[in-house]
Design a protein around this motif. Structure first.
Motif, PDB file in Angstrom:
ATOM      1  N   THR A  39      -0.029   0.406   1.873  1.00 59.96           N
ATOM      2  CA  THR A  39      -0.718   1.440   2.193  1.00 59.96           C
ATOM      3  C   THR A  39       0.125   2.295   3.260  1.00 59.96           C
ATOM      4  N   THR A  58      -1.156  -1.608  11.390  1.00 58.61           N
ATOM      5  CA  THR A  58      -0.861  -1.107  10.000  1.00 58.61           C
ATOM      6  C   THR A  58      -0.707   0.251  10.463  1.00 58.61           C
ATOM      7  N   GLU A  59      -0.930   1.230   9.186  1.00 58.59           N
ATOM      8  CA  GLU A  59      -0.858   2.527   9.261  1.00 58.59           C
ATOM      9  C   GLU A  59      -1.882   3.140   9.958  1.00 58.59           C
ATOM     10  N   ASP A 114       2.652   1.113   6.627  1.00 58.67           N
ATOM     11  CA  ASP A 114       2.302  -0.310   6.928  1.00 58.67           C
ATOM     12  C   ASP A 114       3.575  -1.113   7.659  1.00 58.67           C
ATOM     13  N   ASP A 156       1.250  -4.705  -3.239  1.00 57.20           N
ATOM     14  CA  ASP A 156       0.737  -3.152  -2.825  1.00 57.20           C
ATOM     15  C   ASP A 156       0.788  -2.978  -1.369  1.00 57.20           C
ATOM     16  N   ARG A 169      -5.249   7.475  -3.806  1.00 59.08           N
ATOM     17  CA  ARG A 169      -5.739   8.042  -2.542  1.00 59.08           C
ATOM     18  C   ARG A 169      -6.988   7.591  -2.159  1.00 59.08           C
ATOM     19  N   ILE A 170      -7.022   6.720  -1.058  1.00 62.94           N
ATOM     20  CA  ILE A 170      -7.914   5.970  -0.523  1.00 62.94           C
ATOM     21  C   ILE A 170      -8.871   6.522   0.663  1.00 62.94           C
ATOM     22  N   VAL A 177      -4.691   8.866   3.390  1.00 67.32           N
ATOM     23  CA  VAL A 177      -4.079   7.067   3.350  1.00 67.32           C
ATOM     24  C   VAL A 177      -4.105   6.879   1.739  1.00 67.32           C
ATOM     25  N   TYR A 178      -2.845   6.383   1.278  1.00 69.02           N
ATOM     26  CA  TYR A 178      -2.638   5.850  -0.098  1.00 69.02           C
ATOM     27  C   TYR A 178      -2.519   4.507  -0.307  1.00 69.02           C
ATOM     28  N   ARG A 179      -2.811   4.076  -1.289  1.00 71.13           N
ATOM     29  CA  ARG A 179      -2.123   2.448  -1.711  1.00 71.13           C
ATOM     30  C   ARG A 179      -1.441   2.775  -2.801  1.00 71.13           C
ATOM     31  N   HIS A 180      -0.194   2.075  -2.778  1.00 71.11           N
ATOM     32  CA  HIS A 180       0.744   2.163  -4.128  1.00 71.11           C
ATOM     33  C   HIS A 180       1.354   0.753  -4.300  1.00 71.11           C
TER      34      HIS A 180
END
Length: 276
Positions: free
Chosen positions: A29, A55-56, A80, A27, A3-4, A16-19
């Motif tokens: 978002t 983007t998101e 995204d 990767d 979680r960023i 907002v998450y990065r995975h």
């Protein structure tokens, strides 16, 4: 999963998450809004697909959708628009490559290695989102422009998977307009039969589920006649007997001012289906 961003918003949380996406090989978002109701019981999920160059962040910062999601108790998921990162193919211009995934599975190189946004949206992303105890298994899908194309095509290709679908200014017939023709030729090759599997106008003709389509289109949209052409969708739906509500909104353009003006009505539309 990292979680960023984590921000209080209308009694809930805009995260907002990065995975790591195994489907896309990079990767990714994704923005997720949890309404206050999600702290008490599982909530239905509305997936939002954004348009070219986005983007998101565009949706979560400009649409004002969290207010309405909080009122109706709906989780909003805004991924995204394409794979990104080192080694991901790109092209000059805004309408191909990064920021322009078109929500399909590319079959041609150099795109096929990473550009599998269809599988990401339909399978991988929901598997992660809906594993969260805050999410129920009731889902809907919506989007804008390229994302409107994605939302309509994905809903029509997956009968029974989504309870409702809507779109703002969608590219309804990508096989017949420059944006879609450029992207489809690059991602899928020159065989136009392969294009039909991601073309809403073509998909309506043989749709196995008569899921009602809600489409809002501004009549001052600078891309109306060249890229969007909603009359093609209207004609296809009339011929197939497919339910369509097409609203031509006077004075509105292609921007997020348009989306913000009507997003509340769209979320209410989805809420009725998701909780019905």
């Amino acid at each position: 999963m990292e979680r960023i961003e984590h921000r209080a918003c209308f009694g809930g949380w805009q995260d907002v998450y990065r995975h790591r996406s195994e489907v896309l090989g990079c990767d990714m978002t994704v923005g997720v809004y949890f309404p206050p109701q999600a702290a008490e019981s599982p909530c239905p999920v509305l997936y939002w697909l954004s348009g070219l160059t986005c983007t998101e962040q565009n949706f979560i910062t400009k649409a004002g959708a969290q207010r309405y999601a909080a009122e109706h108790g709906i989780i909003l998921v805004a991924p995204d628009t394409s794979p990104r990162g080192e080694g991901v193919a790109d092209a000059d211009g805004y309408d191909l490559g990064k920021g322009a995934g078109f929500y399909l599975n590319a079959t041609r190189e150099p795109w096929a290695k990473h550009y599998r946004m269809y599988d990401y949206i339909v399978e991988e992303l929901p598997a992660w989102v809906e594993a969260d105890p805050a999410a129920s298994d009731a889902r809907a899908i919506s989007g804008h422009s390229m994302g409107g194309h994605g939302a309509l095509a994905i809903a029509l290709k997956n009968p029974g998977r989504y309870r409702s679908v809507s779109a703002f200014s969608p590219i309804v017939a990508p096989s017949q307009v420059p944006w879609g023709q450029k992207a489809f030729a690059a991602y899928l090759g020159e065989d136009r039969e392969a294009w039909t599997q991601y073309d809403t106008v073509e998909l309506v003709k043989a749709a196995r589920e008569k899921l009602p389509l809600l489409v809002d289109q501004g009549d001052a949209d600078e891309f109306l006649d060249s890229q969007l052409r909603p009359q093609l969708l209207q004609a296809a739906c009339e011929a197939a007997g497919h339910p369509l509500t097409l609203r031509l909104q006077p004075g509105y353009d292609h921007s997020y001012y348009f989306i913000a003006s009507f997003i509340g009505e769209h979320i209410a539309h989805h809420a009725r289906a998701l909780k019905g």
